[in-house]
Design an enzyme around this catalytic site. Structure first.
Site, PDB file in Angstrom:
ATOM      1  N   ASP A 299      -6.081   5.058   7.321  1.00 53.92           N
ATOM      2  CA  ASP A 299      -6.371   4.336   6.080  1.00 53.92           C
ATOM      3  C   ASP A 299      -7.098   3.030   6.389  1.00 53.92           C
ATOM      4  OD1 ASP A 299      -4.333   2.754   3.518  1.00 53.92           O
ATOM      5  OD2 ASP A 299      -6.251   3.831   3.342  1.00 53.92           O
TER       6      ASP A 299
ATOM      7  N   GLU B 204     -15.974   4.325   1.561  1.00 56.12           N
ATOM      8  CA  GLU B 204     -15.729   3.593   0.302  1.00 56.12           C
ATOM      9  C   GLU B 204     -17.000   2.898  -0.159  1.00 56.12           C
ATOM     10  OE1 GLU B 204     -12.105   1.287   0.138  1.00 56.12           O
ATOM     11  OE2 GLU B 204     -12.895  -0.046  -1.425  1.00 56.12           O
TER      12      GLU B 204
ATOM     13  N   SER C 299      -3.164   3.148  -6.119  1.00 52.18           N
ATOM     14  CA  SER C 299      -2.624   4.019  -7.172  1.00 52.18           C
ATOM     15  C   SER C 299      -1.105   4.043  -7.273  1.00 52.18           C
ATOM     16  CB  SER C 299      -3.171   5.433  -6.993  1.00 52.18           C
ATOM     17  OG  SER C 299      -4.573   5.419  -7.216  1.00 52.18           O
ATOM     18  N   SER C 300      -0.430   3.037  -6.722  1.00 55.42           N
ATOM     19  CA  SER C 300       1.017   2.945  -6.953  1.00 55.42           C
ATOM     20  C   SER C 300       1.281   2.670  -8.430  1.00 55.42           C
ATOM     21  CB  SER C 300       1.629   1.824  -6.116  1.00 55.42           C
ATOM     22  OG  SER C 300       1.877   2.281  -4.791  1.00 55.42           O
TER      23      SER C 300
ATOM     24  N   ASN D 126      -4.080   7.263  -3.245  1.00 51.88           N
ATOM     25  CA  ASN D 126      -3.388   6.440  -2.248  1.00 51.88           C
ATOM     26  C   ASN D 126      -2.174   5.701  -2.818  1.00 51.88           C
ATOM     27  OD1 ASN D 126      -5.544   7.180  -0.631  1.00 51.88           O
ATOM     28  ND2 ASN D 126      -5.883   5.129   0.190  1.00 51.88           N
ATOM     29  N   VAL D 127      -1.053   5.839  -2.137  1.00 57.08           N
ATOM     30  CA  VAL D 127       0.192   5.199  -2.574  1.00 57.08           C
ATOM     31  C   VAL D 127       0.902   4.576  -1.378  1.00 57.08           C
ATOM     32  CG1 VAL D 127       2.489   5.609  -3.590  1.00 57.08           C
ATOM     33  CG2 VAL D 127       0.481   6.869  -4.447  1.00 57.08           C
TER      34      VAL D 127
ATOM     35  N   THR E 171       2.476   0.806  -1.923  1.00 58.08           N
ATOM     36  CA  THR E 171       3.412  -0.164  -2.521  1.00 58.08           C
ATOM     37  C   THR E 171       4.675   0.510  -3.059  1.00 58.08           C
ATOM     38  OG1 THR E 171       1.635  -1.720  -3.042  1.00 58.08           O
ATOM     39  CG2 THR E 171       3.648  -1.898  -4.356  1.00 58.08           C
TER      40      THR E 171
END
Ligand SMILES: O=C(COP(=O)(O)O)N(O)CCCCO
Ligand code: NA
Ligand SMILES: [Zn+2]
Length: 305
Positions: free
Chosen positions: A80, A132, A210-211, A251-252, A254
């Site tokens: 990541d 990105e 995306s949390s 993506n998660v 948090t």
């Protein structure tokens, strides 16, 4: 089974569902991610940031690789926010099956140059690449990007970028940001922008930041002695809609950080005499598993493996 990111994300985009890419920093988080994926018959990506590699190194990577190889569902190990060509190659040498080169804070041409170098090397070794374009708000690890500098992904630029780099999937800036404070209240997600990019690009798209930062977990964090401000994450409906329009990797980090910490805090608060590490760290796996399950149901990846 341990597979590449492409093996997981190309079917996800085609099948209009999202696959969670969950960050890990230890054995318990890794177990919660992979065991929950097996229980729900869901493909999954386990990711390590450069900070996680600094913290756990090959020891942690080997835990992920071993669990992934023995898993009964497809699992990829993903770097990541790789910050350089060297970092991406080092991860491949460590056994990663997917790498991100994040050169999004460089000028467009430099982002293309850096990304293309990684794509050529990674593809030569059969490894998938995430790049990105555009800049999220929030704290992007090494780069503090505040609102005024955060700029959303331009669809036409995205087409040019993908053509000139050959990246396998693309992280786009569409209103999300990293961390627990994604907006004053519900963060704005630019669905029109996602849908424009979906029409122009056929490769899987990636949503960072995306949390969901669920209120229930935030409350448990406070009740067990944690201190956190007015925290907001991405709404389930926004995530669900995005997965119908090209977003395949979500993506998660948090949410798992909060869940792990809540699990530990609640044990320490409830049983002050406890000092068996298995009793202190073990219950957090259940808290994380519930969060992971909710995410997989929102993304629609349950039963897809
Ligand atoms: O996009 C994400 C996760 O974002 P979120 O902070 O919403 O979990 N990541 O790339 C994880 C690393 C960033 C620090 O959390
Ligand atoms: Na990533
Ligand atoms: Zn990110």
């Amino acid at each position: 089974m341990l597979v590449t990111g492409k093996d997981i994300l190309v079917p996800a985009r085609a099948g209009k569902y999202g696959v969670g890419a969950f960050n890990t920093n230890n054995m318990e988080i890794t177990q919660a991610i992979i065991h929950t994926a097996e229980r729900l018959r869901s493909p999954v990506m386990v990711q390590m940031s450069e900070g996680a590699i600094k913290y756990g190194g090959q020891d942690l990577a080997n835990i992920v690789i071993d669990l992934a190889q023995r898993a009964t569902v497809p699992v990829a190990l993903h770097l990541d926010h790789g910050s350089s060509y060297e970092s991406a190659l080092k991860a491949i040498k460590m056994g990663f099956t997917s790498v991100m080169i994040d050169a999004s804070h460089h000028p467009f041409e430099e982002n293309i140059h850096e990304t293309r170098r990684v794509v050529e090397a990674a593809h030569a070794m059969g490894i998938s690449v995430e790049a990105e374009l555009g800049r999220l708000g929030g704290i992007e690890e090494h780069v503090v990007v505040d609102e005024k500098d955060a700029f959303l992904t331009d669809p036409q630029e995205a087409v040019q970028f993908v053509e000139q780099t050959g990246t396998d999937y693309l992280a786009i800036a569409i209103g999300t940001s990293h961390g627990a404070y994604k907006g004053k209240g519900r963060p704005f997600i630019d669905h029109e922008r996602i849908e424009k990019i979906e029409q122009l690009l056929s490769i899987p798209l990636v949503a960072h930041g995306s949390s969901g930062v669920p209120a229930e977990i935030v409350q448990r964090f406070r009740d067990s002695g944690g201190e956190i401000g007015d925290a907001f994450g991405i709404a389930d409906e926004d995530l669900q809609r995005a997965t119908q329009h090209g977003i395949a990797k979500v993506n998660v980090d948090t949410d798992l950080r909060l869940a792990m910490t809540v699990g530990v805090r609640e044990v320490l608060k409830a049983t002050p005499k406890e000092f068996d590490p298995r009793k202190v760290f073990g219950p957090a796996r259940e808290v994380m598993s519930q969060i992971i399950e909710h995410k997989m149901r929102v993304l629609g990846s349950v039963g897809k493996a």
